[in-house]
Design an enzyme around this catalytic site. Sequence first.
Site, mmCIF file in Angstrom:
data_model
loop_
_atom_site.group_PDB
_atom_site.id
_atom_site.type_symbol
_atom_site.label_atom_id
_atom_site.label_comp_id
_atom_site.label_asym_id
_atom_site.label_seq_id
_atom_site.Cartn_x
_atom_site.Cartn_y
_atom_site.Cartn_z
ATOM 1 N N THR A 198 0.852 -1.192 0.000
ATOM 2 C CA THR A 198 0.000 0.000 0.000
ATOM 3 C C THR A 198 0.890 1.245 0.000
ATOM 4 O OG1 THR A 198 -1.818 -1.077 1.116
ATOM 5 C CG2 THR A 198 -1.604 1.285 1.514
ATOM 6 N N VAL A 217 -13.368 -4.039 2.226
ATOM 7 C CA VAL A 217 -12.702 -2.733 2.164
ATOM 8 C C VAL A 217 -11.861 -2.595 3.425
ATOM 9 C CG1 VAL A 217 -13.053 -0.234 2.153
ATOM 10 C CG2 VAL A 217 -14.591 -1.700 0.824
ATOM 11 N N GLY A 218 -10.623 -2.178 3.257
ATOM 12 C CA GLY A 218 -9.730 -2.030 4.405
ATOM 13 C C GLY A 218 -9.743 -0.616 4.967
ATOM 14 N N GLY A 251 -5.575 -3.957 7.754
ATOM 15 C CA GLY A 251 -6.545 -2.871 7.755
ATOM 16 C C GLY A 251 -7.659 -2.983 8.782
#
Length: 331
Positions: free
Chosen positions: A196, A225-226, A249
Amino acid sequence: MRHLSALLLALATMTVHAEDKPKTALVLHGGAGVIERSALSAEDERQVRDALNRALDAGNAVLAKGGSSLDAVEAAIVVLEESPQFNAGKGAVFNAQGGHELDASIMEGHTRRAGAVAGITTVRNPIKLARTVMEHSEHVMLAGQGAEKFADSRPEIERVANSWFDTERRRKQLEAAQAKEKSGAAIVEKGKYFGTVGAVALDAQGHIAAATSTGGMTNKRWGRVGDSPVIGAGTWADERCGVSGTGWGEFYIRNAVAHDICARVAYRGDALATAAEDVVNKVVPAHGGDGGAIALDREGNIAMPFNTTGMYRAWIRPDGSRGTAIFRDDK
Ligand code: ASP
């Protein structure tokens, strides 16, 4: 004698000017996780450091000409999204279906404006769409098909086929993760998700902005979704402090990591380094998570704590000194 006092006056003026020079600073990450020296070839390391340096140059070019921290973080993130070494834009990890769903967010501290996108599939630079959500919609976060529709209405947003994000290296990671899953391993493996990207900048006006972009986690499913697009979890900026996080996450969301770091600076008067260190190295591991963060305050202090074996990182301090680092013992 007159010459001497003129000289002294000139020197004093120069010192004042040097002190008056507005402070700018920039810090980047390219993800935290298990990064072993033995597993990173010299060529891979060279490419990672080269991309980090190009991202620093892009962000710093904005800051050096008096541009905004918002433009600086966007410029730096675009370079990293375009670099296949990182899990953002080109080179993003594969989800369980063999495709890519990208998340990104951006925040400007002094205005508290923010924009985010989650689970998008055809936008070449997710950070640009996040910024467009901030500037051209009434919303903060758009997800999935709705976000794609919004992108359709913005001709400046470049689109690509989902397969444009493919890389061989990430496909092998998906195959390995799915083979392990078949043999009963957990879907999320601790420390196995680095890549990331994030950026935090301080501009000459004293304003801070932060941004984060990611492909999320390999083999993710169900529209997972993180933290990266979640304001307060993966990204935060206010008047004093900005943060971009990277790591597992779910734990960054549950501990509002990015906001917690800046809240400690704002409410408790913690030094930036103490706040960042305590959240990343105490709070996150105490709950079973792992990862790292980059943080910057309005004095231009920079913190880059992580609790994994490595974190790709790069910085330019207010005095102009700069560097890149990967491993814990990198200077
Ligand atoms: N934090 C990201 C996520 O959970 C992954 C990462 O930082 O590499 O989606």
